[in-house]
Scaffold this motif. Structure first.
Motif, short mmCIF file in Angstrom:
data_model
loop_
_atom_site.label_atom_id
_atom_site.label_comp_id
_atom_site.label_asym_id
_atom_site.label_seq_id
_atom_site.Cartn_x
_atom_site.Cartn_y
_atom_site.Cartn_z
N CYS A 1 0.84 -1.21 0.00
CA CYS A 1 0.00 0.00 0.00
C CYS A 1 0.86 1.25 0.00
N ALA B 1 -8.55 3.64 -2.59
CA ALA B 1 -9.32 2.44 -2.22
C ALA B 1 -8.94 1.25 -3.09
N CYS C 1 -5.25 -0.01 -2.20
CA CYS C 1 -5.19 -0.72 -0.91
C CYS C 1 -5.90 -2.08 -0.99
N SER C 2 -7.04 -2.13 -1.69
CA SER C 2 -7.77 -3.39 -1.83
C SER C 2 -6.94 -4.42 -2.59
#
Length: 324
Positions: free
Chosen positions: A96, A132, A135-136
């Motif tokens: 991340c 988002a 990170c996912s």
């Protein structure tokens, strides 16, 4: 017999990094979340996300793994399933942090070099979506790491610690996974950051030459060019963040390349082996990179420095009042 020198260094280094890095990232998150004059909401989103990712790396990879392994052996964190989960999460948060740096670099490239795309891409909403997604994907990518380990010891039918499975390096499936991991982090980020920075710098240099030429022709115009100053500040912040990433990840990058193209193996227990020393040194520098951005903001952003000073002065003033 005493511990190897590299282990002694680790046992001192990681507590210092945690002591400095965790408060530094917490302060950074608080200050940036309030908003700093001169930084767009889009930039702020990325910087806050990067600080959160760095904080999580320090918590999971440094405190819950490295420090626990050095000082709190046979705690619940050393139980193999929990240890495996912690390592998988550590890798996920590291990815991340790395890919948010790439996303920030790309955002600045678009903002500076792609004027038509800038208004659509460089927005707070787009930044939130990118963060988002990054990170996912980082979490999903590192799910297999949980299954990569086996117990180092089994005491009273309880598995302790994490040790890479004996068949890991001879397995084609795990070999392909290691290649994919190395390409995604850190090989691709290295190439992308270097390429995007080169293109951004080239664009800024060429644009500044054109503006200087136009300003020379307009002798009556005020020579305090706000546009050029903004570009200079953006370039300093961009190069400082991405440059520190390249610097602190260089040894880890080299060790990954050695593991792929030679017989070198990660997590060896021979601490006199040059590859093992390089690998562990790279991990320390990688951890150091998670607390360096706060100091970059303090140097490059005057508003950040002012807010930091205020945060330090307030508790000191309150303590002073108590003793009056």
């Amino acid at each position: 017999m005493g511990q190897p020198v590299i282990i002694q260094i680790e046992n001192i280094f990681y507590p210092i990094i945690a002591t400095v890095g965790v408060p530094a990232n917490l302060v950074t998150i608080v200050i940036l979340s309030r908003g700093i004059y001169g930084l767009s909401k889009c930039i702020t989103r990325y910087l806050v996300a990067m600080a959160v990712a760095d904080l999580l790396v320090l918590v999971f990879a440094v405190i819950l793994y490295q420090i626990n392994e050095a000082y709190f052996q046979y705690s619940i964190l050393s139980y193999t399933p929990i240890c495996s989960l912690n390592i998988a999460l550590s890798f996920a948060f590291i990815d991340c942090s790395v890919w948010l740096t790439v996303a920030f670099t790309f955002d600045r490239f678009v903002a500076i070099c792609c004027q038509k795309l800038r208004t659509k891409y460089c927005t707070e909403k787009t930044a939130a979506v990118v963060i988002a997604v990054v990170c996912s994907l980082a979490v999903l990518e590192n799910v297999p790491i949980y299954f990569m380990f086996e117990p180092r010891k089994v005491i009273d039918n309880v598995p302790w610690f994490c040790y890479v499975k004996s068949g890991f390096y001879s397995s084609n499936m795990w070999g392909a996974f290691l290649w994919l991991e190395t390409i995604l982090t850190p090989f691709a980020p290295f190439i992308l950051i270097l390429l995007l920075n080169a293109l951004t710098i080239r664009h800024i240099v060429l644009a500044n030459r054109v503006r200087r030429g136009l300003r020379r022709n307009n002798k009556g115009e005020n020579h305090n060019d706000a546009e050029m100053n903004n570009r200079r500040k953006s370039m300093i912040l961009l190069l400082a963040i991405s440059g520190s990433f390249i610097l602190f990840w260089m040894i880890t990058f080299i060790s990954y390349m050695c593991a792929l193209f030679t017989d070198a193996q990660f997590t060896e227990t021979n601490y006199n082996d040059p590859f093992t020393i390089m690998e562990l040194s790279g991990y320390m520098l990688r951890s150091l990179s998670c607390c360096i951005n706060t100091f970059i903001y303090a140097v490059s952003q005057s508003k950040f420095r002012d807010e930091l000073k205020n945060m330090i002065k307030r508790p000191l003033a309150a303590i002073t009042c108590l003793f009056k």
